[in-house]
Design an enzyme around this catalytic site. Structure first.
Site, short mmCIF file in Angstrom:
data_model
loop_
_atom_site.label_atom_id
_atom_site.label_comp_id
_atom_site.label_asym_id
_atom_site.label_seq_id
_atom_site.Cartn_x
_atom_site.Cartn_y
_atom_site.Cartn_z
N ASP A 92 55.02 36.17 45.76
CA ASP A 92 54.94 35.57 47.08
C ASP A 92 56.36 35.29 47.54
OD1 ASP A 92 53.93 34.53 49.39
OD2 ASP A 92 53.71 32.52 48.59
N ASP A 293 44.58 36.72 45.81
CA ASP A 293 45.10 35.93 44.70
C ASP A 293 44.70 34.50 44.96
OD1 ASP A 293 47.51 34.06 45.69
OD2 ASP A 293 47.38 35.87 46.94
N CYS A 331 28.07 34.96 30.20
CA CYS A 331 29.48 35.31 30.30
C CYS A 331 29.99 35.94 29.01
CB CYS A 331 30.30 34.07 30.63
SG CYS A 331 32.07 34.39 30.81
#
Length: 397
Positions: A92, A293, A331
């Site tokens: 970023d 993100d 999961c």
RNA sequence: GCAGGGUUAGUGAAGCGGUCAAACACGUCAGACUGUAAAUCUGAUGGCUUAUGCCUUCGCAGGUUCGAAUCCUGCACCCUGCA
């Protein structure tokens, strides 16, 4: 063949699947990109991060510039080598800090007595924006620094991520319409051009380095005309892809993404900045976002909030003390394969560091898997079924 | 045995005549977190409760006072010196 490319494989409405090729590997899209601000995903080794299925990592120019210094990362051979991550990377621009450091916590004024209330902000403003850039006070030592598009590009080149972002101003939704217009016309858009110019120069100077793709960042807050204008303006520039920026509210997110996407060139990837709640992910992808993100899965996980298919749970709650099931039965992450809710509850209560690691592994993998599922459902043309099934379970509707 | 110090809410620890249901810390119970100033932050935490409301608390039992966690007396237990 360029070092950077984007190929679209299938498309349904605005939603699409594809692959972004970078010098450090391929990202199959849509994809969730975990955030490792300080060249580390907090609490995880790169191997652990990889095992969650994460395809790339996003780091932050502001933090790495302050510490350890982007020059040092350059000396180390770039971000990948420095942090021992061999996959694709993003950085970023520091644009987010223009907002987060700039806003601070406003001092609350009691309108009746005109006296500051007891709850004075404990954070003072640390950034000041002008049309040429931003002056920051380091949150580490208070020292003064200056960012502008050129500086941000220099830093991001030294860090050396595969995908970097133009320096932009992230406004808040509380800013006036007039301020949003001014922000676009006088800062975000000129800064995009300046970022592009600096980027081209730096790329020439550093020909020996791997190709870095530059994404322009679309702003415009909640206003359709500004979003479209910003997307159109940036879309005509020579960017490799685009960041979809800005603080957005949940109810209008999909619509706002659509406005931008409708104006952007179809053949270039779009990265949604800072989004990861499941319903938002669906909204963004079906309106044309390719990657996104977010710090949330990691941060929220470190604070005890864990995803399950039937919603988020706070694992520190007393009710999980003797719950010997995994966080989520279905999961396949390392945490769920090996540990119980009771144990993780204990780790959190005891303040043990492993709590952060196990929680982060689970949450990152959970979101990565959700997006994997979305990607497959778009390819199979079963997106709407997948979405409805998933959301009705998660939000218990 | 003599002298001195101590006993406060789940724990530690302030308070030393009214503004004390009692600071603070920890613990406990919950909540929040969307391009990370975040292993952070917020709230609740004697009981009843909508309460600026009532009730029961500061080792135990009495007493002084308009009023006591705070002063006095006795008792219990605990420390520290001297025997």
């Amino acid at each position: 063949m360029a070092d950077f490319s984007f190929n679209i494989s299938s498309q349904h409405g605005l939603a699409r699947t594809g692959s972004i090729t970078t010098p450090h590997g391929v990202i199959n899209t849509p994809a969730f990109i975990p955030v490792g601000t300080q060249a580390t995903l907090k609490a995880l080794t790169p191997e652990q991060l990889k095992s969650t299925g994460a395809q790339a990592v996003l780091a932050n120019a502001y933090h790495l510039y302050l510490r350890p210094g982007s020059g040092l990362i350059d000396k180390a051979g770039g971000l990948n080598k420095f942090m021992n991550w061999d996959g694709p990377t993003f950085t970023d621009s520091g644009g987010f800090q223009v907002m987060s450091l700039g806003t601070g916590f406003k001092k609350v004024i009691d309108l009746n007595g005109d006296q500051p209330s007891k709850k004075l902000g404990k954070k003072d403003k640390l950034a000041w924006v002008d049309n040429d850039g931003v002056t920051f006070k380091s949150h580490l030592d208070g020292s003064l620094h200056r960012f502008n598009p050129r500086v941000s590009m220099e830093i991001q080149h030294q860090i050396g991520a595969d995908i970097i972002f133009a320096f932009d101003e992230l406004t808040t939704l509380h800013d006036s319409y007039d301020y949003q217009v001014e922000s676009l016309d006088q800062r975000t858009h000129p800064w995009a051009i300046q970022s592009l110019e600096a980027h081209k120069q730096l790329s020439l100077q550093r020909k020996d380095k791997p190709y870095q793709a530059l994404f322009g960042v679309v702003q415009g807050a909640q206003y359709e005309d500004l979003r479209r204008k910003s997307a159109k303006f940036l879309g005509e520039l020579d960017f490799d892809g685009f960041g979809l920026g800005g603080a957005l509210t949940k109810d209008s997110m999909g619509e706002i993404v659509r406005w931008m996407v409708e104006e952007l060139p179809e053949e270039k990837p779009r990265h949604m900045l800072g989004i990861s709640e499941p319903d938002d992910i669906f909204e963004c992808i079906e309106n044309g976002a390719d990657t996104f993100d977010c710090v949330s899965p990691a941060r929220v996980g470190r604070n005890g909030a864990l995803y399950t298919l039937s919603g988020r749970i706070n694992i520190t709650n007393a009710r999980y003390k003797e719950d010997f099931r995994p966080i989520d039965e279905s999961c396949d992450c390392y945490t769920c394969q090996n540990y119980t809710r009771a144990y993780i509850n204990h780790l959190f209560r005891a303040g043990e560091l492993l709590s952060n690691t196990l929680a982060t592994i689970h949450n990152e993998q959970f979101i990565v898997r959700l997006v994997d599922g979305i990607r497959m459902s778009i390819d199979d043309d079963t997106y709407h079924n997948y979405k409805n099934r998933w959301l009705s379970c998660y939000y218990n509707k």
